[in-house]
Design an enzyme around this catalytic site. Structure first.
Site, PDB file in Angstrom:
ATOM      1  N   CYS A 112       0.835  -1.206   0.000  1.00 26.07           N
ATOM      2  CA  CYS A 112       0.000   0.000   0.000  1.00 26.07           C
ATOM      3  C   CYS A 112       0.869   1.255   0.000  1.00 26.07           C
ATOM      4  CB  CYS A 112      -0.920  -0.029   1.224  1.00 26.07           C
ATOM      5  SG  CYS A 112      -1.933   1.430   1.420  1.00 26.07           S
TER       6      CYS A 112
ATOM      7  N   CYS B 261      -0.463   4.087   2.117  1.00 25.84           N
ATOM      8  CA  CYS B 261      -0.208   3.900   3.549  1.00 25.84           C
ATOM      9  C   CYS B 261       1.256   4.177   3.890  1.00 25.84           C
ATOM     10  CB  CYS B 261      -0.504   2.464   3.977  1.00 25.84           C
ATOM     11  SG  CYS B 261      -2.104   1.851   3.441  1.00 25.84           S
ATOM     12  N   ASP B 262       2.166   3.641   3.073  1.00 35.34           N
ATOM     13  CA  ASP B 262       3.580   3.584   3.493  1.00 35.34           C
ATOM     14  C   ASP B 262       4.532   4.440   2.665  1.00 35.34           C
ATOM     15  OD1 ASP B 262       2.829   1.727   5.425  1.00 35.34           O
ATOM     16  OD2 ASP B 262       3.082   0.036   4.057  1.00 35.34           O
TER      17      ASP B 262
HETATM   18  C1  LIG Z   1       0.379  -4.538   6.029  1.00 35.22           C
HETATM   19  C2  LIG Z   1      -0.777  -3.569   5.817  1.00 35.22           C
HETATM   20  C3  LIG Z   1      -0.634  -2.259   6.207  1.00 35.22           C
HETATM   21  C4  LIG Z   1      -1.671  -1.353   6.018  1.00 35.22           C
HETATM   22  N1  LIG Z   1      -1.482  -0.070   6.417  1.00 35.22           N
HETATM   23  C5  LIG Z   1      -2.503   0.798   6.303  1.00 35.22           C
HETATM   24  C6  LIG Z   1      -2.329   2.146   6.739  1.00 35.22           C
HETATM   25  O1  LIG Z   1      -1.250   2.548   7.230  1.00 35.22           O
HETATM   26  N2  LIG Z   1      -3.395   2.989   6.592  1.00 35.22           N
HETATM   27  C7  LIG Z   1      -4.578   2.596   6.041  1.00 35.22           C
HETATM   28  O2  LIG Z   1      -5.504   3.399   5.953  1.00 35.22           O
HETATM   29  N3  LIG Z   1      -4.763   1.325   5.613  1.00 35.22           N
HETATM   30  C8  LIG Z   1      -3.756   0.425   5.728  1.00 35.22           C
HETATM   31  N4  LIG Z   1      -3.920  -0.840   5.271  1.00 35.22           N
HETATM   32  C9  LIG Z   1      -5.216  -1.219   4.663  1.00 35.22           C
HETATM   33  C10 LIG Z   1      -6.214  -1.580   5.774  1.00 35.22           C
HETATM   34  O3  LIG Z   1      -5.637  -2.517   6.638  1.00 35.22           O
HETATM   35  C11 LIG Z   1      -7.511  -2.114   5.165  1.00 35.22           C
HETATM   36  O4  LIG Z   1      -8.071  -1.154   4.302  1.00 35.22           O
HETATM   37  C12 LIG Z   1      -8.515  -2.445   6.277  1.00 35.22           C
HETATM   38  O5  LIG Z   1      -7.960  -3.373   7.174  1.00 35.22           O
HETATM   39  C13 LIG Z   1      -9.806  -3.006   5.704  1.00 35.22           C
HETATM   40  O6  LIG Z   1     -10.656  -3.320   6.773  1.00 35.22           O
HETATM   41  P1  LIG Z   1     -11.858  -4.339   6.616  1.00 35.22           P
HETATM   42  O7  LIG Z   1     -12.495  -4.404   7.958  1.00 35.22           O
HETATM   43  O8  LIG Z   1     -12.664  -3.988   5.441  1.00 35.22           O
HETATM   44  O9  LIG Z   1     -11.187  -5.756   6.251  1.00 35.22           O
HETATM   45  P2  LIG Z   1     -10.096  -6.655   6.974  1.00 35.22           P
HETATM   46  O10 LIG Z   1      -9.114  -5.850   7.713  1.00 35.22           O
HETATM   47  O11 LIG Z   1      -9.586  -7.560   5.889  1.00 35.22           O
HETATM   48  O12 LIG Z   1     -10.932  -7.500   8.027  1.00 35.22           O
HETATM   49  C14 LIG Z   1     -11.814  -8.524   7.621  1.00 35.22           C
HETATM   50  C15 LIG Z   1     -12.030  -9.495   8.758  1.00 35.22           C
HETATM   51  O13 LIG Z   1     -13.013 -10.445   8.370  1.00 35.22           O
HETATM   52  C16 LIG Z   1     -12.636 -11.744   8.792  1.00 35.22           C
HETATM   53  N5  LIG Z   1     -13.277 -12.711   7.892  1.00 35.22           N
HETATM   54  C17 LIG Z   1     -13.044 -12.910   6.573  1.00 35.22           C
HETATM   55  N6  LIG Z   1     -13.842 -13.867   6.089  1.00 35.22           N
HETATM   56  C18 LIG Z   1     -14.609 -14.289   7.131  1.00 35.22           C
HETATM   57  C19 LIG Z   1     -15.624 -15.290   7.252  1.00 35.22           C
HETATM   58  N7  LIG Z   1     -16.015 -16.029   6.205  1.00 35.22           N
HETATM   59  N8  LIG Z   1     -16.170 -15.480   8.467  1.00 35.22           N
HETATM   60  C20 LIG Z   1     -15.792 -14.740   9.550  1.00 35.22           C
HETATM   61  N9  LIG Z   1     -14.832 -13.781   9.483  1.00 35.22           N
HETATM   62  C21 LIG Z   1     -14.258 -13.565   8.291  1.00 35.22           C
HETATM   63  C22 LIG Z   1     -11.110 -11.728   8.646  1.00 35.22           C
HETATM   64  O14 LIG Z   1     -10.509 -12.725   9.466  1.00 35.22           O
HETATM   65  C23 LIG Z   1     -10.776 -10.305   9.104  1.00 35.22           C
HETATM   66  O15 LIG Z   1     -10.550 -10.246  10.500  1.00 35.22           O
HETATM   67  C24 LIG Z   1      -2.886  -1.780   5.427  1.00 35.22           C
HETATM   68  C25 LIG Z   1      -3.038  -3.105   5.023  1.00 35.22           C
HETATM   69  C26 LIG Z   1      -1.995  -3.999   5.216  1.00 35.22           C
HETATM   70  C27 LIG Z   1      -2.163  -5.435   4.768  1.00 35.22           C
END
Ligand SMILES: Cc1cc2nc3c(=O)[nH]c(=O)nc-3n(C[C@H](O)[C@H](O)[C@H](O)COP(=O)(O)OP(=O)(O)OC[C@H]3O[C@@H](n4cnc5c(N)ncnc54)[C@H](O)[C@@H]3O)c2cc1C
Length: 307
Positions: free
Chosen positions: A134, A137-138
């Site tokens: 990302c 992000c970084d």
């Molecule tokens: C290394 C890294 C660094 C990042 N740094 C930044 C940053 O600095 N700033 C920023 O704004 N964004 C950052 N991001 C992006 C950010 O993390 C994502 O945009 C955000 O986490 C998305 O949130 P979400 O809740 O939509 O999904 P997710 O974080 O993917 O959470 C989804 C959850 O659903 C659960 N799940 C999935 N399928 C199922 C199922 N069938 N049943 C039950 N549970 C399930 C998963 O286990 C997970 O816990 C980064 C991403 C990464 C990978």
């Protein structure tokens, strides 16, 4: 079969937890189901610099723990297990995990996704020590430095151009001899003097000593190998939304992202999708939180109208 919840949220990342905070504060009986640990993708991130309200940054564990504590305080209930199916043919909806069935009058899908990895030596070792998925992000951590972007699609090219705002040189390594990205993005990248392209080439290893110092490259046509120095490697070879359990249930785009309207409503009344799993998401934490809030308020409205 257990009680019928007002809302079941699938996924305990920032999108799901934010939705839960709002639904429980609206006095909606809400169960959030998570398959592993709360927090989602951000849990392993050491330094988040772009989430509003943290001028000195925050790490993923702290941020998630704070949102979880806040939602718990107002009564969010948690269940653990992987959701394998969502049945919308009945009302209330039925949500199945491997071991249980839950019923809900509305459902918020917040299951996120995962960035596709290169799968080469050094990638995992140097994640957050130079390897990133990302640039938004970084990118700032690499100000004044030379970085590599891997990939040739829209995200790779768009983020390569973005990185030229802070980096001195951005080398795009692509396995083919032309980009897949939209023409307008290609033109922007070709016109940028800080962007260089290495064609027909794959990254075979990410090298470093404590943090990334370069990549080992192999040209697929000539088999020539060489090392390219860089302090950052941004990998853009795809994103897999965790949408398999919802295929055939709600409409998706070609990449498996769930289609929603501006209120995060899917085509099925009472079913919402938020965060990285929905189409056109910016895949940022603040966006995930905002989506969660929007869907929670829309779910409240939907439940009020469909008592
Ligand atoms: C290394 C890294 C660094 C990042 N740094 C930044 C940053 O600095 N700033 C920023 O704004 N964004 C950052 N991001 C992006 C950010 O993390 C994502 O945009 C955000 O986490 C998305 O949130 P979400 O809740 O939509 O999904 P997710 O974080 O993917 O959470 C989804 C959850 O659903 C659960 N799940 C999935 N399928 C199922 C199922 N069938 N049943 C039950 N549970 C399930 C998963 O286990 C997970 O816990 C980064 C991403 C990464 C990978």
């Amino acid at each position: 079969m257990t009680q019928t919840h007002d809302v079941v949220i699938i996924g305990g990342g920032v999108a799901g937890l934010s939705a839960g905070l709002y639904t429980v504060r609206a006095k909606l009986d809400t169960l959030l189901i998570e398959r592993t640990v709360m927090g989602g993708q951000i849990i392993n991130s050491e330094a988040i610099e772009n989430y509003p309200g943290f001028p000195h940054g925050v790490n993923g564990v702290e941020l998630v723990a704070a949102i979880e504590e806040q939602a718990s305080k107002f009564g969010l209930q948690y269940g653990f297990g992987e959701v394998t199916a969502l049945d919308v043919s009945k009302r209330p909806f039925v949500i199945r995990t491997e071991e249980e069935e839950h019923r809900a009058r509305s459902v918020i899908i917040a299951a996120g996704g995962d960035h596709v990895k290169l799968g080469v030596p050094g990638e995992q070792e140097y994640e957050a020590k130079g390897v990133s998925y990302c640039a938004t992000c970084d990118g700032n951590f690499f100000t004044g430095q030379e970085v590599v972007v891997v990939g040739g699609g829209d995200s790779a090219v768009e983020e390569a151009v973005y990185l030229t705002r802070m980096c001195t040189k951005v080398t795009v390594v692509h396995r083919r001899d032309q980009l897949r990205a939209a023409k307008i993005l290609q033109e922007r990248a070709f016109a940028n003097p800080k962007v260089e392209f290495v064609w027909n080439t794959v990254v075979e290893e990410i090298q470093g000593n404590g943090s990334v110092s370069g990549v080992a490259l192999r040209n697929l046509k000539t088999e020539e190998k060489r090392r390219l120095p860089a302090t950052g490697v941004f990998v853009y070879v795809g994103f897999n939304p965790n949408s398999r359990p919802f295929q055939g249930v709600v409409p998706m785009d070609a990449g498996g992202h769930i289609k929603v309207d501006l209120m995060m409503h899917t085509e099925i009344p009472g079913v919402f999708a938020v965060g990285d799993i929905r189409w056109k998401s910016t895949k940022q934490l603040a966006n995930a939180a905002g989506d969660g809030v929007t869907a929670a308020l829309a779910a409240y409205e939907y439940l009020e109208q469909n008592r």
